[in-house]
Scaffold this motif. Structure first.
Motif, PDB file in Angstrom:
ATOM      1  N   HIS A  74      -0.738 -10.203 -16.625  1.00  0.00           N
ATOM      2  CA  HIS A  74      -2.034  -9.735 -16.143  1.00  0.00           C
ATOM      3  C   HIS A  74      -1.800  -8.537 -15.230  1.00  0.00           C
ATOM      4  N   PHE A  75      -2.712  -7.565 -15.257  1.00  0.00           N
ATOM      5  CA  PHE A  75      -2.612  -6.372 -14.418  1.00  0.00           C
ATOM      6  C   PHE A  75      -3.655  -6.463 -13.303  1.00  0.00           C
ATOM      7  N   PHE A  76      -3.270  -6.009 -12.114  1.00  0.00           N
ATOM      8  CA  PHE A  76      -4.140  -6.155 -10.954  1.00  0.00           C
ATOM      9  C   PHE A  76      -3.901  -5.000  -9.986  1.00  0.00           C
ATOM     10  N   GLU A  77      -4.996  -4.423  -9.484  1.00  0.00           N
ATOM     11  CA  GLU A  77      -4.891  -3.349  -8.494  1.00  0.00           C
ATOM     12  C   GLU A  77      -4.819  -3.985  -7.104  1.00  0.00           C
ATOM     13  N   VAL A  78      -3.603  -4.057  -6.576  1.00  0.00           N
ATOM     14  CA  VAL A  78      -3.371  -4.795  -5.344  1.00  0.00           C
ATOM     15  C   VAL A  78      -3.949  -4.069  -4.129  1.00  0.00           C
ATOM     16  N   GLU A  79      -4.065  -2.760  -4.224  1.00  0.00           N
ATOM     17  CA  GLU A  79      -4.813  -1.941  -3.278  1.00  0.00           C
ATOM     18  C   GLU A  79      -5.210  -0.686  -4.030  1.00  0.00           C
ATOM     19  N   PRO A  80      -6.191   0.084  -3.514  1.00  0.00           N
ATOM     20  CA  PRO A  80      -6.635   1.259  -4.263  1.00  0.00           C
ATOM     21  C   PRO A  80      -5.485   2.169  -4.670  1.00  0.00           C
ATOM     22  N   GLY A  81      -5.360   2.401  -5.980  1.00  0.00           N
ATOM     23  CA  GLY A  81      -4.334   3.290  -6.503  1.00  0.00           C
ATOM     24  C   GLY A  81      -2.984   2.647  -6.745  1.00  0.00           C
ATOM     25  N   VAL A  82      -2.847   1.356  -6.405  1.00  0.00           N
ATOM     26  CA  VAL A  82      -1.565   0.660  -6.615  1.00  0.00           C
ATOM     27  C   VAL A  82      -1.788  -0.504  -7.557  1.00  0.00           C
ATOM     28  N   ARG A  83      -1.234  -0.346  -8.754  1.00  0.00           N
ATOM     29  CA  ARG A  83      -1.446  -1.336  -9.817  1.00  0.00           C
ATOM     30  C   ARG A  83      -0.158  -2.122 -10.041  1.00  0.00           C
ATOM     31  N   VAL A  84      -0.295  -3.450 -10.114  1.00  0.00           N
ATOM     32  CA  VAL A  84       0.871  -4.293 -10.352  1.00  0.00           C
ATOM     33  C   VAL A  84       0.715  -5.021 -11.683  1.00  0.00           C
ATOM     34  N   LYS A  85       1.853  -5.202 -12.328  1.00  0.00           N
ATOM     35  CA  LYS A  85       1.924  -6.018 -13.535  1.00  0.00           C
ATOM     36  C   LYS A  85       2.450  -7.379 -13.117  1.00  0.00           C
TER      37      LYS A  85
END
Length: 220
Positions: free
Chosen positions: A49-60
């Motif tokens: 699952h992909f998630f934007e942990v803070e604005p502009g920072v995306r984690v897989k």
């Protein structure tokens, strides 16, 4: 933005006894799907699952959904070392699954050194209050002893599922940004998208001085 682009990859392991609902939780989060009847996990299942942990920072987020049965334990143990996060899941209606949480926590801590795993304790099946056998107070007490956050969720009702996984993701990200979590060669718990990103991350840490040696930590 391409939804598959990411800056960091976190490997997260689902932990707990058989039938506590680990697969139901991860399926609800990654697929927004709930099945009344689900086959027991054999060995390890894999989800992303992909998630934007803070604005502009995306984690897989890579999830390893482990079998809770003892006969598969030798298989699941091999996945502990390359995990950075763990969801410790118990069934609020089955007290024995709560009593085994310390064992799951201790087993992971034993196998991950010198790396560190961050945990969240999850009381699952919060929709079934009439059959509850574990109080919030005693679950929060255990969470305090283990030094981890506690949250109650229900895959069936969709309650607090998103919040559970994203709480853990943010906890991992904060650990990276503070330097509490270290990135190691040959360790796959956390990955940066590119070598340049990895180097930039290392330079940004409070202990970026190459002469600094941080004492390894186990679990929290």
């Amino acid at each position: 933005m391409d939804p598959t682009l990411w800056q960091y990859q976190f490997r997260i392991i689902m932990l707990g006894d058989s039938t506590v609902g680990k697969s139901s939780l991860v399926k609800r989060y990654t697929e927004d799907n709930f099945l009344e009847t689900i086959n027991e996990t054999v060995g390890v299942d894999f989800y992303v699952h992909f998630f934007e942990v803070e604005p502009g920072v995306r984690v897989k987020m890579q999830f390893w959904d482990t079998a809770g049965q003892e006969r598969f334990r030798s298989v699941t143990r091999s996945y502990y070392r390359n995990s950075v996060g763990g969801l410790l899941v118990f069934d609020l209606t089955k007290r024995g699954t709560f009593e085994h949480i310390r064992d799951w926590h201790a087993e992971v801590c034993e196998h991950v050194l010198p790396h560190k795993v961050l945990f969240v304790l999850v009381g699952h099946k919060s929709d079934d209050q009439g059959k509850r056998t574990v109080s919030r107070e005693e679950a929060e007490k255990l969470a305090g002893i283990l030094g981890v956050p506690y949250i109650e969720a229900s895959a069936k009702a969709g309650h607090n599922v998103k919040e559970t996984f994203e709480l853990l993701a943010r906890r991992i990200y904060r650990g990276l940004m503070s330097g509490d979590l270290d990135l190691h060669e040959g360790w796959d718990g956390v990955k940066c998208a590119t070598p340049l990103a990895l180097e930039a991350h290392r330079r940004s840490l409070p202990h970026s001085d190459p002469t600094h040696k941080q004492k390894p930590k186990c679990c929290a």
